[in-house]
Motif scaffolding. Sequence first.
Motif, PDB file in Angstrom:
ATOM      1  N   THR A 101      -1.287   3.090  -7.964  1.00 34.13           N
ATOM      2  CA  THR A 101      -2.429   3.819  -8.506  1.00 34.13           C
ATOM      3  C   THR A 101      -1.964   5.075  -9.226  1.00 34.13           C
ATOM      4  N   THR A 102      -0.992   5.757  -8.641  1.00 32.39           N
ATOM      5  CA  THR A 102      -0.484   6.976  -9.270  1.00 32.39           C
ATOM      6  C   THR A 102       0.081   6.672 -10.649  1.00 32.39           C
TER       7      THR A 102
ATOM      8  N   SER B  60       0.823  -1.197   0.000  1.00 27.70           N
ATOM      9  CA  SER B  60       0.000   0.000   0.000  1.00 27.70           C
ATOM     10  C   SER B  60       0.868   1.262   0.000  1.00 27.70           C
TER      11      SER B  60
HETATM   12  N1  LIG Z   1      -3.892  13.245  -4.419  1.00 26.73           N
HETATM   13  C1  LIG Z   1      -2.860  13.013  -3.596  1.00 26.73           C
HETATM   14  N2  LIG Z   1      -2.370  13.986  -2.797  1.00 26.73           N
HETATM   15  C2  LIG Z   1      -1.326  13.762  -1.986  1.00 26.73           C
HETATM   16  N3  LIG Z   1      -0.688  12.582  -1.876  1.00 26.73           N
HETATM   17  C3  LIG Z   1      -1.119  11.561  -2.636  1.00 26.73           C
HETATM   18  C4  LIG Z   1      -2.226  11.722  -3.532  1.00 26.73           C
HETATM   19  N4  LIG Z   1      -2.437  10.540  -4.154  1.00 26.73           N
HETATM   20  C5  LIG Z   1      -1.508   9.698  -3.676  1.00 26.73           C
HETATM   21  N5  LIG Z   1      -0.701  10.303  -2.767  1.00 26.73           N
HETATM   22  C6  LIG Z   1       0.421   9.685  -2.049  1.00 26.73           C
HETATM   23  O1  LIG Z   1       1.277   9.084  -2.994  1.00 26.73           O
HETATM   24  C7  LIG Z   1       1.722   7.827  -2.550  1.00 26.73           C
HETATM   25  C8  LIG Z   1       1.361   6.760  -3.540  1.00 26.73           C
HETATM   26  O2  LIG Z   1      -0.049   6.638  -3.595  1.00 26.73           O
HETATM   27  P1  LIG Z   1      -0.788   5.580  -4.518  1.00 26.73           P
HETATM   28  O3  LIG Z   1      -2.239   5.852  -4.404  1.00 26.73           O
HETATM   29  O4  LIG Z   1      -0.197   5.587  -5.858  1.00 26.73           O
HETATM   30  O5  LIG Z   1      -0.439   4.233  -3.768  1.00 26.73           O
HETATM   31  P2  LIG Z   1      -0.894   2.728  -4.114  1.00 26.73           P
HETATM   32  O6  LIG Z   1       0.338   1.978  -4.410  1.00 26.73           O
HETATM   33  O7  LIG Z   1      -1.952   2.735  -5.137  1.00 26.73           O
HETATM   34  O8  LIG Z   1      -1.458   2.245  -2.711  1.00 26.73           O
HETATM   35  P3  LIG Z   1      -2.747   1.339  -2.368  1.00 26.73           P
HETATM   36  O9  LIG Z   1      -2.357  -0.078  -2.576  1.00 26.73           O
HETATM   37  O10 LIG Z   1      -2.973   1.635  -0.927  1.00 26.73           O
HETATM   38  O11 LIG Z   1      -3.860   1.794  -3.253  1.00 26.73           O
HETATM   39  C9  LIG Z   1       1.112   7.620  -1.164  1.00 26.73           C
HETATM   40  O12 LIG Z   1       2.082   7.970  -0.215  1.00 26.73           O
HETATM   41  C10 LIG Z   1      -0.026   8.582  -1.129  1.00 26.73           C
HETATM   42  O13 LIG Z   1      -0.250   9.040   0.173  1.00 26.73           O
END
Ligand SMILES: Nc1ncnc2c1ncn2[C@@H]1O[C@H](COP(=O)(O)OP(=O)(O)OP(=O)(O)O)[C@@H](O)[C@H]1O
Lengths: 394, 287
Positions: A67-68, A62
């Motif tokens: 997702t980003t 996580s």
């Molecule tokens: N809109 C936003 N504003 C600020 N920080 C963000 C935003 N979106 C994501 N982040 C931060 O960027 C990082 C990566 O987020 P991301 O959503 O890509 O993670 P992920 O790998 O998809 O996690 P998960 O498995 O929990 O969905 C995290 O630390 C998150 O807090």
Amino acid sequence: MAKLLQQFAGMENGVTMNTSAAQGSPDIQFDQASKRYGDVLAVDNMSLSIERGEFFSFLGPSGCGKTTSLRMIAGFEQPSEGDVSIGGVSMLGVPPHQRPVNMVFQHYALFPHMSVAENIGYGLRQRAPRPAASDIDRQVDEALEMVQMTGYGPRRAWELSGGQQQRVALARALINRPTVLLLDEPLAALDRKLRRDMQIELQTLQRDVGITFVLVTHDQEEALSMSDRICIMRDGQVVQSGSPRELYDQPASVYVADFVGKSNFISGKVNTVNGDAITVVNQHGHPFAGVPSGGAAALTVGSDVSVAVRPEVIVLGAHNSSAADMDTDVAVNGRIKNRIFLGEHTEYLVDADGLGDVLVLSPKHVESTRGTFEPGGTVAIGWKNDTALVLEDK
Amino acid sequence: MANENNRSGLLTGALLAPATAWFLIMLIMPLIVVAIFSFGERSPVGGYVASFTFDQYANLPSRFAAFRNTLTFAPFGTLASLLIAYPLAYFLAVKVSARWKLLLLVLVIVPFWTSLLIRTYAWIFILGGKGIPAMLAFIGIDDVRLINTPFAVMVGIIYGYLPLMVFPIYVSLDKLDKRLLEASSDLGGTPFRSFLQITLPLSMPGMATGCMLVFILLMGEFLIPAFLGGGKIFFVGNALVDLFLQSRNWPFGSAVAIMLVIVMLITVTLYMRLTVGKSTGRDESLM
Ligand SMILES: Nc1ncnc2c1ncn2[C@@H]1O[C@H](COP(=O)(O)OP(=O)(O)OP(=O)(O)O)[C@@H](O)[C@H]1O
Ligand SMILES: [Mg+2]
């Protein structure tokens, strides 16, 4: 059904040929792309290419930036630095509605004020010129048939079960014949059994329509079973990407070996390096031998490493068996702490002398010939040196 | 099982009793009294003399102008408030960063901290001879009359009722799942088309609630037309004030009041048919 899918795939190829600028180039390319949210570096200098027709997964814990990364492909986020291109064309500044990709959202994001059919036909209605109503209806019916939801058109999205909503979300995306389908944890909300079924369905669908699927998941089993290639991420960085087998057999680091499948680790320092034969001394001074992992960088004497031994390469023998008795290179005595019957396999947790807890996976046919060991009893464990991978602690 | 149902039924009844009593005493009772009065006669010194006659109702056409004005200004005032409130609510819910949101929302409520009477009084000066017309005269536009015109009443209505319209719309826009807009854009919807197809229909409940609130309150309005309409634009509310407080013709006043209730019931029912009847979605109920 099969004919329908062929037709679907055929039409898709037509679209792909038109929209792609350079034939044969990778479908998606990250070129030193980074994404910053204030102080948070969500994606850090990512360079990666995803081939056409590939089932590609982003895997990681996580918050690691999966997702980003996906949202940068879809166009909901613009990279702070670097570039993301689709079909050889840079997507900098291109808004989501002009990109040849479609997304299946984590919680499906079905439109609550529309019927299932209206949801699925939404993408077609946005086209200019707008297709004839009869044409849209026909394509919606085909899409419903493809996801085995024929007859559900007039229903409301919230009248459907989680699995059905998931299918509608898939149909809504695929009806647009995207060159790439993006899926953000599409199965996370489903129960285990349904998830398993949908995994198989998604895989079949991907093969039939022949378009690139990019999946985000934090479930390693899901990634391993479905993907052609997996990108393992950690803190916004790509740790390793490769086929499931490559990642499993040749992990680049302890992190990957731990994330992909289960593994036992013996930490220590490199003692000697002699080509492919490496010896490591653990904290108790015991030497262990192993081979370097193909995916990892060269090791130097004295560096902190771990010897990774997969549970399935470890064999069990009677207490005080020698390495020769077990046909292994290593033999260690221990006591069985726990036993879990898993059907095809039996999983033992062994408290091995000087090593601590060691996980051993014993196949059914071995169990039936040699007999099972009882919890609390003493055993010996052993493995061959060439099955032990020496990995850098990272 | 049946026993249990009985007990939970009793409990529900017990819990609802205070509300029911309140409703009966505060709402139904006065209405019954007014209904009884409306069939009575006015005594020579004013007030009420018991009787049973339809004379008061027969006399209603003499107040036709008041009903006509109310039924014009209420819907158009509601519509004008909606048209102005929507962009404002949209701006607050969608465009403003979280830091400014609270401050701006408070600014929308602040006028409510002083009475509408005082605020409407202020508008007399703003629209009166020494206000905007004086400024216009200064730049060469002479003889503009604003106060005591339908325009002034409309300005007063929009000013007074805007917050009531802004809030429900703000709430429905604020809770709108932003991922639906992403999905729309992902499926090829331009920002404008996404607004028309997703944002607008999903903020319908907020608009419906806001319109209902403003419309019902406007039907009973008397302050704004009295202050800014200068006695030329009479609402039913003004007729009631006149009949009950000035000419002390309670029975006729009661008949006018009952008529207003009937008109209100009809329009609100029609309105409900048009808005709520159409939407069947679970998440589309009012608010
Ligand atoms: N809109 C936003 N504003 C600020 N920080 C963000 C935003 N979106 C994501 N982040 C931060 O960027 C990082 C990566 O987020 P991301 O959503 O890509 O993670 P992920 O790998 O998809 O996690 P998960 O498995 O929990 O969905 C995290 O630390 C998150 O807090
Ligand atoms: Mg995520």
